[in-house]
Scaffold this motif. Sequence first.
Motif, PDB file in Angstrom:
ATOM      1  N   LEU A 165      32.211 -27.363 -40.225  1.00  0.00           N
ATOM      2  CA  LEU A 165      30.987 -28.111 -40.504  1.00  0.00           C
ATOM      3  C   LEU A 165      30.853 -28.411 -41.991  1.00  0.00           C
ATOM      4  O   LEU A 165      30.466 -29.521 -42.378  1.00  0.00           O
ATOM      5  CB  LEU A 165      29.774 -27.319 -40.011  1.00  0.00           C
ATOM      6  CG  LEU A 165      29.620 -27.204 -38.490  1.00  0.00           C
ATOM      7  CD1 LEU A 165      28.465 -26.271 -38.158  1.00  0.00           C
ATOM      8  CD2 LEU A 165      29.392 -28.563 -37.858  1.00  0.00           C
ATOM      9  N   LEU A 180      30.263 -34.745 -34.945  1.00  0.00           N
ATOM     10  CA  LEU A 180      30.534 -33.658 -34.005  1.00  0.00           C
ATOM     11  C   LEU A 180      30.249 -34.149 -32.602  1.00  0.00           C
ATOM     12  O   LEU A 180      29.246 -34.824 -32.364  1.00  0.00           O
ATOM     13  CB  LEU A 180      29.611 -32.472 -34.278  1.00  0.00           C
ATOM     14  CG  LEU A 180      29.912 -31.546 -35.438  1.00  0.00           C
ATOM     15  CD1 LEU A 180      28.651 -30.793 -35.790  1.00  0.00           C
ATOM     16  CD2 LEU A 180      31.015 -30.580 -35.066  1.00  0.00           C
ATOM     17  N   TYR A 182      29.838 -32.291 -28.928  1.00  0.00           N
ATOM     18  CA  TYR A 182      29.817 -31.088 -28.104  1.00  0.00           C
ATOM     19  C   TYR A 182      30.047 -31.505 -26.648  1.00  0.00           C
ATOM     20  O   TYR A 182      29.264 -32.278 -26.091  1.00  0.00           O
ATOM     21  CB  TYR A 182      28.473 -30.377 -28.233  1.00  0.00           C
ATOM     22  CG  TYR A 182      28.229 -29.812 -29.612  1.00  0.00           C
ATOM     23  CD1 TYR A 182      28.714 -28.553 -29.965  1.00  0.00           C
ATOM     24  CD2 TYR A 182      27.521 -30.539 -30.559  1.00  0.00           C
ATOM     25  CE1 TYR A 182      28.500 -28.029 -31.233  1.00  0.00           C
ATOM     26  CE2 TYR A 182      27.299 -30.020 -31.829  1.00  0.00           C
ATOM     27  CZ  TYR A 182      27.792 -28.770 -32.167  1.00  0.00           C
ATOM     28  OH  TYR A 182      27.577 -28.258 -33.418  1.00  0.00           O
ATOM     29  N   PHE A 205      25.411 -25.839 -39.509  1.00  0.00           N
ATOM     30  CA  PHE A 205      25.055 -27.020 -38.721  1.00  0.00           C
ATOM     31  C   PHE A 205      23.949 -27.813 -39.417  1.00  0.00           C
ATOM     32  O   PHE A 205      24.024 -29.034 -39.553  1.00  0.00           O
ATOM     33  CB  PHE A 205      24.617 -26.584 -37.330  1.00  0.00           C
ATOM     34  CG  PHE A 205      24.276 -27.713 -36.388  1.00  0.00           C
ATOM     35  CD1 PHE A 205      25.244 -28.613 -35.993  1.00  0.00           C
ATOM     36  CD2 PHE A 205      22.990 -27.854 -35.903  1.00  0.00           C
ATOM     37  CE1 PHE A 205      24.932 -29.651 -35.123  1.00  0.00           C
ATOM     38  CE2 PHE A 205      22.673 -28.889 -35.034  1.00  0.00           C
ATOM     39  CZ  PHE A 205      23.649 -29.791 -34.651  1.00  0.00           C
ATOM     40  N   LEU A 209      24.099 -31.646 -40.909  1.00  0.00           N
ATOM     41  CA  LEU A 209      23.159 -32.702 -40.546  1.00  0.00           C
ATOM     42  C   LEU A 209      22.494 -33.299 -41.788  1.00  0.00           C
ATOM     43  O   LEU A 209      22.342 -34.514 -41.913  1.00  0.00           O
ATOM     44  CB  LEU A 209      22.098 -32.157 -39.593  1.00  0.00           C
ATOM     45  CG  LEU A 209      22.539 -31.725 -38.200  1.00  0.00           C
ATOM     46  CD1 LEU A 209      21.322 -31.273 -37.391  1.00  0.00           C
ATOM     47  CD2 LEU A 209      23.273 -32.833 -37.468  1.00  0.00           C
ATOM     48  N   GLU A 214      27.002 -36.717 -38.184  1.00  0.00           N
ATOM     49  CA  GLU A 214      26.345 -37.066 -36.922  1.00  0.00           C
ATOM     50  C   GLU A 214      26.685 -36.023 -35.858  1.00  0.00           C
ATOM     51  O   GLU A 214      27.748 -35.397 -35.911  1.00  0.00           O
ATOM     52  CB  GLU A 214      26.809 -38.446 -36.461  1.00  0.00           C
ATOM     53  CG  GLU A 214      26.546 -39.544 -37.482  1.00  0.00           C
ATOM     54  CD  GLU A 214      27.314 -40.807 -37.160  1.00  0.00           C
ATOM     55  OE1 GLU A 214      27.489 -41.136 -35.964  1.00  0.00           O
ATOM     56  OE2 GLU A 214      27.765 -41.471 -38.110  1.00  0.00           O
ATOM     57  N   SER A 215      25.799 -35.853 -34.900  1.00  0.00           N
ATOM     58  CA  SER A 215      26.064 -34.903 -33.818  1.00  0.00           C
ATOM     59  C   SER A 215      25.673 -35.515 -32.487  1.00  0.00           C
ATOM     60  O   SER A 215      24.642 -36.193 -32.381  1.00  0.00           O
ATOM     61  CB  SER A 215      25.315 -33.587 -34.043  1.00  0.00           C
ATOM     62  OG  SER A 215      23.922 -33.803 -34.116  1.00  0.00           O
ATOM     63  N   TYR A 216      26.496 -35.276 -31.475  1.00  0.00           N
ATOM     64  CA  TYR A 216      26.292 -35.801 -30.133  1.00  0.00           C
ATOM     65  C   TYR A 216      26.664 -34.717 -29.140  1.00  0.00           C
ATOM     66  O   TYR A 216      27.558 -33.900 -29.386  1.00  0.00           O
ATOM     67  CB  TYR A 216      27.161 -37.040 -29.879  1.00  0.00           C
ATOM     68  CG  TYR A 216      26.958 -38.133 -30.902  1.00  0.00           C
ATOM     69  CD1 TYR A 216      25.953 -39.088 -30.749  1.00  0.00           C
ATOM     70  CD2 TYR A 216      27.762 -38.198 -32.040  1.00  0.00           C
ATOM     71  CE1 TYR A 216      25.765 -40.085 -31.697  1.00  0.00           C
ATOM     72  CE2 TYR A 216      27.577 -39.189 -32.994  1.00  0.00           C
ATOM     73  CZ  TYR A 216      26.577 -40.130 -32.818  1.00  0.00           C
ATOM     74  OH  TYR A 216      26.376 -41.108 -33.762  1.00  0.00           O
TER      75      TYR A 216
END
Length: 239
Positions: A165, A180, A182, A205, A209, A214-216
């Motif tokens: 991260l 990212l 998941y 984390f 951010l 970006e996170s999905y």
Amino acid sequence: MRFSEPLLEGRLIQRYKRFLADIELSTGEVVTAHCANPGAMMGLKEPGSRVLLSRASNPKRKLAYNWEFVDVPAGGGPHQLIGINTSRPNHLVAEALREGRLAPFARYERVRPEVKYGRASRVDFLLETDGEPPCYLEVKNCHLMREAGFAEFPDCVAARSAKHLYELADMVEAGFRAALVYVIQMRAERFDVARDIDPAYDKAFRHALAAGVESYAYTCRISPEEIAIDHPVEIVTPR
């Protein structure tokens, strides 16, 4: 991803030494399967649980079977198949990228796996297209559900994942895109970081951010015949 042959059904006897599982097949034969999962597997390793195995593609491999799914009432909800094989998510993401099913990354024309970056690390995928900065894409497997419908990661201390991260954040600060994904190997409605299990991962984390990573999170469609990335779910971590 469709399995090349029908999965074998059995009952879990025990999971031990992290990567081994003794399973009684429906035929009565007891086999030792490879458990490709280094995590705690909370709620997924109870003796007597119904499990599904695939055959190893290499006939010379010492362990002839892979433990793929376990059928349990995740988080106290209804029974469902949960994927415990942590080697699957990268293949599932690669398949979804080829088929254009991951909307945030649909514009990239080239996908390169396992590219060196950061401090002696490898990113799962480097996405490239002409005229745009590349995207560093990291994939994480999720199989923890302590509350029905609510998926979490990680299920144990994940120092290596936290390191990634910070490295993704560095890529954003250098002018690249980083993200990212998941892969939730079960049905779920929401996703969050299990900060009580690994506060250091939660800190990393949130840092990522804030840096613009970006996170999905995507659930999977699972059956004894196939597993595939299905649809996105909400990530509820407050910024």
